[in-house]
Design a protein around this motif. Structure first.
Motif, PDB file in Angstrom:
ATOM      1  N   LEU A 347     -22.324 -20.739  18.732  1.00  0.00           N
ATOM      2  CA  LEU A 347     -22.295 -20.536  17.285  1.00  0.00           C
ATOM      3  C   LEU A 347     -23.617 -20.951  16.652  1.00  0.00           C
ATOM      4  O   LEU A 347     -24.137 -20.270  15.757  1.00  0.00           O
ATOM      5  N   ILE A 350     -26.177 -18.260  17.434  1.00  0.00           N
ATOM      6  CA  ILE A 350     -25.951 -17.045  16.643  1.00  0.00           C
ATOM      7  C   ILE A 350     -26.383 -17.267  15.195  1.00  0.00           C
ATOM      8  O   ILE A 350     -27.063 -16.419  14.595  1.00  0.00           O
ATOM      9  N   PHE A 382     -17.954 -15.153   9.287  1.00  0.00           N
ATOM     10  CA  PHE A 382     -18.133 -16.361  10.079  1.00  0.00           C
ATOM     11  C   PHE A 382     -19.286 -17.207   9.557  1.00  0.00           C
ATOM     12  O   PHE A 382     -19.272 -18.437   9.688  1.00  0.00           O
ATOM     13  N   TYR A 386     -19.534 -21.168   8.918  1.00  0.00           N
ATOM     14  CA  TYR A 386     -20.550 -21.971   9.607  1.00  0.00           C
ATOM     15  C   TYR A 386     -21.312 -22.841   8.615  1.00  0.00           C
ATOM     16  O   TYR A 386     -21.543 -24.042   8.869  1.00  0.00           O
ATOM     17  N   SER A 682     -21.567 -10.886  15.419  1.00  0.00           N
ATOM     18  CA  SER A 682     -20.584 -11.514  14.525  1.00  0.00           C
ATOM     19  C   SER A 682     -19.190 -11.532  15.150  1.00  0.00           C
ATOM     20  O   SER A 682     -18.437 -12.497  14.977  1.00  0.00           O
ATOM     21  N   ALA A 685     -18.754 -14.472  17.395  1.00  0.00           N
ATOM     22  CA  ALA A 685     -18.542 -15.695  16.614  1.00  0.00           C
ATOM     23  C   ALA A 685     -17.114 -15.773  16.082  1.00  0.00           C
ATOM     24  O   ALA A 685     -16.488 -16.843  16.105  1.00  0.00           O
ATOM     25  N   TYR A 689     -14.461 -18.822  16.930  1.00  0.00           N
ATOM     26  CA  TYR A 689     -13.773 -19.651  15.928  1.00  0.00           C
ATOM     27  C   TYR A 689     -12.257 -19.607  16.127  1.00  0.00           C
ATOM     28  O   TYR A 689     -11.576 -20.632  16.003  1.00  0.00           O
TER      29      TYR A 689
END
Length: 699
Positions: A347, A350, A382, A386, A682, A685, A689
């Motif tokens: 994460l 990214i 996301f 984040y 994306s 990610a 999550y």
């Protein structure tokens, strides 16, 4: 004297065997073989096996359901075709041993290949045919194990060469499905990752490929995503599985051969009214030697070289998806490979990429590949999370500035009530009276259909329908109906879902570039989520069952094994077809963005598929596809094995690191190389999550 009368004795035994039926015997359904009158059975509540003795020894069998439906003929206990001998010879057993085991029973046949010279002794052929071999080329054992409480019959072939021979094939399990019963009829035929034919379609047909790609009856072993073959007919399915990592044969420092699947429905290989699935060596480890039932380059056997096959044979209630599901229930899903980086670190990487190489000042987020219209001020969800969870980091603070600017350039995004009603009314106007929606190639932005039609033929006909063509608008109508509380949209959605109830194969998910009716992963995901949302709204159990069914079809596209020299566990095939007939081969190539999109959709709708369908560990599956996608991500300091296809100028951008932490469109299951467009991460990610939340017990 003894040799001279041998054929006469054989003939007498054959005649007697044709008329004698001793107590407890089962006369064979299959009449197209020799039968000496002796038989025995193995069975449990799931399956029945009848074994029969040929004139020369025990050598074949039949597979039946417990109710007596004839499913298949086991044509032999093995067969070898030597390069310099024009007659292939089968393996027969003079004797067998049968014993009770702790869980059931086991039969061991002591087999040897027939010696043609011996069979011709004392006949009129002896004076004008001279075959050089005086002993069996192959000896060994073939073992069948039936456990009382398992539908899976274990098959174990332990064979050995008696000398130095060149074998154009050695066949192990060799099944003629439907022989003497339903013949070429079928519900469907499935070789996961390679072929999925329904009803009158042929496997290796030209419906979804054109030659030479259409030919897939002896595929490169790496192309098979799950090591099973399945044929079903009217609620009964038969499956054959093998260990794709088994060394079926190898000598000294020569190359190893894996068990090679052979699959033809109908059986166009023998041109007979049945379906064929079997295992053999040598394998097609080079694409140029695919589809050789008789190998051009023979297997070089040495004295005492072993040939081994470990397989399972079983019957399932249902179609080929049920056969595949039973195999997964029996063996479980494999443990996912470790990701390239831990999930939280991924994460961070990214997010850093969105803050640097994915950001284009004054334009937004994206990758420079095609014209820059792909760079837009769109903000993936996301990133908002984040930033919220990493407020103190420099990356998060810089991203917040970029997101604030992007949001200022965008409209609200959510539709008003009136806009939703207008959208719903437009869908109602397009819906047919039976609930379906139809295919219209004019609405496709890409020109693939025009090119394919110009060169060969249309990949889909205007006015046709298919699963995804109707499921997508059905799901959208459901969403609009729920939000607006307008019953018209809910009724129309339900009618569309009901129209799709009879579909058994997911189709049309990649309608913009592939044949409309080809088996498709994206369509399976859309149908699974859509039907479960319909179940939640309409409270009808049939939608829940269909949702589970559609999600299980994803297994047919997913690599649940990988060779030792190539990572591809949980890599997925997008569709079992080509693009534009000749421009991309999706049986050879993996694509990961589609399966990630399916489970991002699962996450967005707050669904727990492992609880919806507890027989399959879907959380493990989601971790597997996510970890696989992390391995796909480009990273300048790690590897450089990507090439674009039609955009060679992007290679320099790749080497400069502009695409770092994006992931490629395709992976070649044979070469192991990546290619195609680069895709923003994306969806990776979003799946990370979801997994983190589930493991933390937050959802």
């Amino acid at each position: 004297m003894k040799q001279a009368i041998f054929p006469k004795i054989v003939m007498v035994l054959f005649i007697l065997g044709s008329v004698i039926d001793t107590v407890g015997q089962n006369n064979p359904n299959n009449k197209r073989t020799s039968y000496s009158g002796e038989t025995f059975s193995m069975e449990n509540e799931y399956i029945k096996l009848n074994f029969y003795k040929r004139v020369l020894g025990w050598g074949w069998g039949e597979v039946l359901t417990p109710s007596g439906k004839m499913m298949a003929v086991l044509e032999h206990l093995g067969e070898i075709k030597l390069q310099d001998q024009d007659i292939p010879v089968r393996f027969v057993a003079k004797t067998y041993s049968k014993k009770k085991t702790e869980n059931g029973e086991e039969v061991v046949f002591d087999v040897a290949s027939v010696v043609v010279r011996e069979v011709l002794e004392g006949t009129s052929f002896e004076n004008w045919m001279a075959y050089p071999y005086t002993e069996p080329a192959i000896t060994g054992t073939v073992t069948f194990t039936v456990d009382n409480d398992s539908r899976f019959v274990k098959l174990k072939y332990r064979l050995k060469s008696t000398g130095n021979y060149n074998a154009q094939y050695i066949r192990g399990p060799w099944l003629k499905i439907g022989e003497t019963s339903f013949e070429t009829q079928k519900t469907d035929a499935l070789l996961p990752g390679v072929d999925w034919a329904i009803e009158k379609e042929w496997t290796s047909g030209t419906d979804f490929f054109k030659d030479p790609w259409a030919m897939r009856f002896v595929p490169h072993p790496n192309k098979v995503s799950v090591p099973i073959m399945a044929i079903s007919h009217n609620g009964s399915g038969v499956g054959l599985s093998w260990n794709p990592k088994q060394t079926a044969s190898r000598w000294f420092n020569y190359r190893a051969h894996a068990p090679q699947p052979v699959f033809a429905s109908p059986n166009f290989i023998d041109r007979k009214n049945n379906h064929l699935m079997g295992l053999m060596v040598p394998d097609a480890s080079i694409e140029g030697h695919e589809n050789e039932v008789v190998a051009e380059i023979p297997l070089e056997l040495k004295i005492d070289q072993t040939i081994n096959f470990d397989a399972e044979l079983w019957l399932s209630d249902g179609n080929s998806v049920a056969v595949l599901t039973d195999w997964v229930k029996q063996h479980g899903l494999p443990e996912p490979s470790e990701p390239r980086w831990p999930h939280k670190e991924t994460l961070d990487r990214i997010a850093a990429a969105y803050n640097t190489n994915f950001w284009h000042e004054g334009k937004g987020f994206g990758l420079i590949q095609r014209p820059e219209k792909s760079i837009k001020p769109n903000v993936p969800d996301f990133l908002l999370r984040y930033i919220k969870e990493n407020k103190r980091s420099k990356t998060a603070r810089e991203l917040q500035t970029k997101i604030d600017w992007s949001l200022s350039q965008m409209s609200n995004g959510s539709k008003t009530q009136n806009e939703l009603i207008r959208e719903g009314n437009k869908l109602l106007a397009e819906q047919k009276s039976d609930g379906s929606f139809v295919f219209n190639p004019d609405v496709i932005d890409k020109d693939d259909f025009k090119v394919a039609t110009t060169f060969i033929e249309p990949m889909g006909l205007r006015g046709e329908t298919a699963l995804d063509i109707t499921i997508r608008p059905a799901t959208r109508l459901l969403e609009i109906g729920i939000e607006t509380k307008d019953q018209r949209f809910l009724d129309a959605a339900q009618k569309a879902f009901d129209f799709c109830m009879d579909y058994q194969r997911p189709e049309a998910g990649d309608f913009w570039e592939t044949p409309l009716h080809a088996a498709n992963l994206l369509a399976a995901g859309h149908a699974a989520v859509g039907n479960y949302l319909a179940y939640k709204e309409f409270k009808d159990e049939k939608y829940r069952k269909k949702a589970i069914y559609w999600m299980r079809t994803l297994l047919a596209f997913t690599h649940l094994w990988e060779p030792d020299n190539l990572s591809m566990l949980y890599y997925t095939k997008p569709v079992l077809s080509s693009s534009d007939w000749y421009f991309a081969n999706w049986v050879r190539d993996h694509v990961q963005w589609e399966v990630l999109a399916v489970f991002a959709d699962v996450a967005q709708n707050n669904l727990k598929w492992d609880e919806i369908d507890p027989d399959i560990d879907w959380l493990r599956y989601q971790e597997g596809i996510t970890n696989a996608a992390i391995r796909w991500m480009a990273a300048q300091t790690i590897d450089r094995n990507w090439l674009p296809h039609n955009l060679p100028e992007t290679q320099d951008r790749y080497h400069r690191g502009e695409y770092d932490y994006a992931f490629p469109d395709t992976h070649n299951s044979v070469s192991g190389n990546y290619g195609g467009m680069m895709i923003m991460p994306s969806s990776i990610a979003e799946n990370i999550y979801y997994l983190l939340d589930r493991k933390a017990g937050k959802k």
